[in-house]
Design a protein around this motif. Structure first.
Motif, PDB file in Angstrom:
ATOM      1  N   GLU A 188     -18.060-107.275  36.765  1.00 32.45           N
ATOM      2  CA  GLU A 188     -16.614-107.028  36.734  1.00 32.45           C
ATOM      3  C   GLU A 188     -15.982-107.574  35.468  1.00 32.45           C
ATOM      4  N   GLN A 189     -16.340-108.804  35.092  1.00 32.83           N
ATOM      5  CA  GLN A 189     -15.785-109.421  33.895  1.00 32.83           C
ATOM      6  C   GLN A 189     -16.197-108.653  32.642  1.00 32.83           C
ATOM      7  N   ASN A 190     -17.461-108.275  32.560  1.00 35.06           N
ATOM      8  CA  ASN A 190     -17.947-107.569  31.381  1.00 35.06           C
ATOM      9  C   ASN A 190     -17.410-106.143  31.304  1.00 35.06           C
ATOM     10  N   ALA A 191     -17.145-105.546  32.464  1.00 36.39           N
ATOM     11  CA  ALA A 191     -16.623-104.180  32.475  1.00 36.39           C
ATOM     12  C   ALA A 191     -15.268-104.108  31.777  1.00 36.39           C
ATOM     13  N   VAL A 192     -14.414-105.067  32.032  1.00 37.22           N
ATOM     14  CA  VAL A 192     -13.088-105.091  31.405  1.00 37.22           C
ATOM     15  C   VAL A 192     -13.224-105.197  29.889  1.00 37.22           C
ATOM     16  N   THR A 193     -14.136-106.051  29.443  1.00 34.04           N
ATOM     17  CA  THR A 193     -14.366-106.214  28.005  1.00 34.04           C
ATOM     18  C   THR A 193     -14.918-104.940  27.389  1.00 34.04           C
ATOM     19  N   LEU A 194     -15.886-104.330  28.054  1.00 32.27           N
ATOM     20  CA  LEU A 194     -16.518-103.125  27.526  1.00 32.27           C
ATOM     21  C   LEU A 194     -15.521-101.986  27.389  1.00 32.27           C
ATOM     22  N   VAL A 195     -14.661-101.802  28.380  1.00 27.31           N
ATOM     23  CA  VAL A 195     -13.674-100.723  28.325  1.00 27.31           C
ATOM     24  C   VAL A 195     -12.675-100.978  27.189  1.00 27.31           C
ATOM     25  N   ALA A 196     -12.273-102.236  26.996  1.00 28.07           N
ATOM     26  CA  ALA A 196     -11.349-102.572  25.911  1.00 28.07           C
ATOM     27  C   ALA A 196     -11.995-102.320  24.551  1.00 28.07           C
ATOM     28  N   GLN A 197     -13.280-102.608  24.422  1.00 26.48           N
ATOM     29  CA  GLN A 197     -13.992-102.322  23.177  1.00 26.48           C
ATOM     30  C   GLN A 197     -14.129-100.828  22.950  1.00 26.48           C
ATOM     31  N   SER A 203      -9.795 -95.398  19.351  1.00 26.09           N
ATOM     32  CA  SER A 203      -8.576 -95.403  18.549  1.00 26.09           C
ATOM     33  C   SER A 203      -8.866 -95.193  17.074  1.00 26.09           C
ATOM     34  N   GLU A 204     -10.080 -95.525  16.637  1.00 25.36           N
ATOM     35  CA  GLU A 204     -10.450 -95.328  15.235  1.00 25.36           C
ATOM     36  C   GLU A 204     -10.826 -93.872  14.951  1.00 25.36           C
ATOM     37  N   HIS A 205     -11.067 -93.091  16.013  1.00 18.04           N
ATOM     38  CA  HIS A 205     -11.456 -91.689  15.847  1.00 18.04           C
ATOM     39  C   HIS A 205     -10.655 -90.828  16.838  1.00 18.04           C
ATOM     40  N   PRO A 206      -9.331 -90.766  16.689  1.00 16.56           N
ATOM     41  CA  PRO A 206      -8.493 -90.110  17.703  1.00 16.56           C
ATOM     42  C   PRO A 206      -8.749 -88.617  17.864  1.00 16.56           C
ATOM     43  N   GLU A 207      -9.265 -87.965  16.834  1.00 16.46           N
ATOM     44  CA  GLU A 207      -9.489 -86.520  16.908  1.00 16.46           C
ATOM     45  C   GLU A 207     -10.959 -86.169  17.133  1.00 16.46           C
ATOM     46  N   ASP A 208     -11.790 -87.159  17.378  1.00 17.97           N
ATOM     47  CA  ASP A 208     -13.227 -86.936  17.498  1.00 17.97           C
ATOM     48  C   ASP A 208     -13.547 -86.360  18.879  1.00 17.97           C
ATOM     49  N   GLU A 209     -14.090 -85.146  18.887  1.00 22.20           N
ATOM     50  CA  GLU A 209     -14.389 -84.483  20.153  1.00 22.20           C
ATOM     51  C   GLU A 209     -15.482 -85.204  20.929  1.00 22.20           C
ATOM     52  N   LEU A 215     -15.143 -89.773  27.057  1.00 15.51           N
ATOM     53  CA  LEU A 215     -14.045 -90.316  27.858  1.00 15.51           C
ATOM     54  C   LEU A 215     -13.854 -89.511  29.139  1.00 15.51           C
ATOM     55  N   ALA A 216     -13.959 -88.199  29.042  1.00 21.83           N
ATOM     56  CA  ALA A 216     -13.825 -87.340  30.232  1.00 21.83           C
ATOM     57  C   ALA A 216     -14.944 -87.634  31.231  1.00 21.83           C
ATOM     58  N   ALA A 227      -9.105 -97.142  36.179  1.00 23.66           N
ATOM     59  CA  ALA A 227      -8.184 -98.257  36.397  1.00 23.66           C
ATOM     60  C   ALA A 227      -8.222 -99.230  35.220  1.00 23.66           C
ATOM     61  N   MET A 228      -9.415 -99.515  34.711  1.00 27.22           N
ATOM     62  CA  MET A 228      -9.535-100.429  33.569  1.00 27.22           C
ATOM     63  C   MET A 228      -8.992 -99.791  32.301  1.00 27.22           C
ATOM     64  N   TRP A 229      -9.207 -98.495  32.128  1.00 27.85           N
ATOM     65  CA  TRP A 229      -8.710 -97.785  30.951  1.00 27.85           C
ATOM     66  C   TRP A 229      -7.187 -97.809  30.918  1.00 27.85           C
ATOM     67  N   GLU A 230      -6.558 -97.657  32.063  1.00 23.92           N
ATOM     68  CA  GLU A 230      -5.102 -97.608  32.123  1.00 23.92           C
ATOM     69  C   GLU A 230      -4.449 -98.953  31.884  1.00 23.92           C
ATOM     70  N   ARG A 231      -5.236-100.026  31.809  1.00 24.25           N
ATOM     71  CA  ARG A 231      -4.683-101.337  31.474  1.00 24.25           C
ATOM     72  C   ARG A 231      -4.284-101.441  30.010  1.00 24.25           C
ATOM     73  N   GLN A 232      -4.767-100.502  29.176  1.00 23.97           N
ATOM     74  CA  GLN A 232      -4.418-100.441  27.752  1.00 23.97           C
ATOM     75  C   GLN A 232      -4.948-101.641  26.957  1.00 23.97           C
ATOM     76  N   ASP A 233      -5.929-102.357  27.487  1.00 20.16           N
ATOM     77  CA  ASP A 233      -6.521-103.474  26.752  1.00 20.16           C
ATOM     78  C   ASP A 233      -7.343-102.941  25.586  1.00 20.16           C
ATOM     79  N   ILE A 234      -7.371-103.694  24.490  1.00 17.68           N
ATOM     80  CA  ILE A 234      -8.147-103.288  23.321  1.00 17.68           C
ATOM     81  C   ILE A 234      -8.737-104.526  22.657  1.00 17.68           C
ATOM     82  N   ARG A 235     -10.039-104.474  22.378  1.00 15.32           N
ATOM     83  CA  ARG A 235     -10.731-105.602  21.768  1.00 15.32           C
ATOM     84  C   ARG A 235     -11.766-105.082  20.768  1.00 15.32           C
ATOM     85  N   PRO A 236     -12.039-105.868  19.730  1.00 16.18           N
ATOM     86  CA  PRO A 236     -13.099-105.463  18.801  1.00 16.18           C
ATOM     87  C   PRO A 236     -14.466-105.738  19.399  1.00 16.18           C
TER      88      PRO A 236
END
Length: 302
Positions: A188-197, A203-209, A215-216, A227-236
């Protein structure tokens, strides 16, 4: 020192850096121009005796579709406005590599383009295979920009359940592979980090199919990812502490580190290092032994 003096000193430093950059731009363009022969540029033979090797400034200007005076000013490091399209045309004429093209952008004061794999670097996989095999007995794998697993070593198979029959996509398998999930105590903890990464990568490739397709598939994998994606978290990308419960040796604590390959920016090497807990290093060494491999033939469920 007064406030005005501080500002003046800062302005002098900026001006000095700009002057050095323009001088380096001049030297760089002159050196690249000197190494391209007229024949390599597609120009006819002849044209009289040349005092210097390579192309003339006027020839670069004509081939790049820019004015001769403008190119001369560029090579002289004058303060002129430049565009990515013009720099790309100059880079094409001077036959710059991807790294050289990015360097040209920086010297011209523009944001460099996204790195791409250098020509001739596509055969690096054998060398990278040797790298991750040398990392044994610790897990290591290599993935492309879309998280597809390109290579993994035997320890990654034993510890992280990487194997044929899965999607062979690191983030998809994280959410859909029941074997890996049953072993991951810190899921659970790592999932949040992975989705943010992953959001940072998207975000670096917004038009990349490719990213949009992945993502789909992730949204279709279940509500947890959405649910994790909708949190809008972002991490390197960086280091992640993973706690695993292996059926043969019990608890393992490893730290994964994501590393980029400059010559292959489309690839990421992920190395797992044992942490000083639960005798993890000793357990990983044992898992790589012939005895453990025989035991794995009678794998405990999960």
């Amino acid at each position: 020192m007064t406030g005005g003096a501080v500002v003046s000193q800062a302005e002098e430093q900026v001006d000095g850096a700009r002057t050095r950059r323009r001088a380096e731009l001049r030297d760089f363009l002159m050196s690249r121009r000197a190494r391209v022969t007229p024949a390599e540029a597609g120009l006819p033979e002849g044209g009289g005796r040349r005092r210097t090797p390579g192309l003339r400034r006027e020839e670069v200007a004509v081939l790049a579709g820019v004015g001769a005076s403008w190119y001369q000013w560029l090579e002289q490091g004058r303060d002129i406005s430049v565009s990515p399209q013009v720099l790309d045309a100059v880079a094409r004429v001077l036959k710059l590599s991807g790294t050289e093209r990015r360097h040209l952008y920086v010297l011209a004061g523009l944001n460099p383009p996204v790195p791409r794999a250098e020509e001739g670097a596509a055969d690096m996989c054998e060398g990278l295979r040797r790298l991750i095999d040398t990392w044994m007995p610790y897990p290591a794998h290599i993935m492309d920009r879309y998280y597809n697993c390109v290579l993994y070593n035997d320890a990654a198979a034993m510890v992280l359940s990487m194997r044929p029959g899965t999607t062979q996509n690191c983030i998809l398998d994280f959410f859909t592979d029941p074997m890996y999930r049953s072993r991951s105590v810190s899921w659970e903890q790592n999932a949040v980090t992975l989705v943010a990464q992953f959001r940072a990568a998207c975000s670096e490739h917004p038009e990349d199919e490719g990213f949009q397709e992945l993502l789909a598939r992730l949204h279709a994998s279940g509500e947890e990812f959405t649910a994790m994606w909708e949190r809008q978290d972002i991490r390197p990308a960086g280091q992640v502490h993973k706690e695993l419960d292996h059926p043969l040796v019990g608890i393992l604590h490893v730290e994964s580190t994501a590393l980029k390959v400059p010559a292959r920016p489309d690839l990421t090497i992920v190395l797992h290092t044992p942490l000083p807990m639960a005798d993890t290093a000793e357990k990983l060494a044992w898992l790589a032994s012939p005895e453990a491999r025989r035991g794995a033939m009678y794998r405990v469920a999960g």
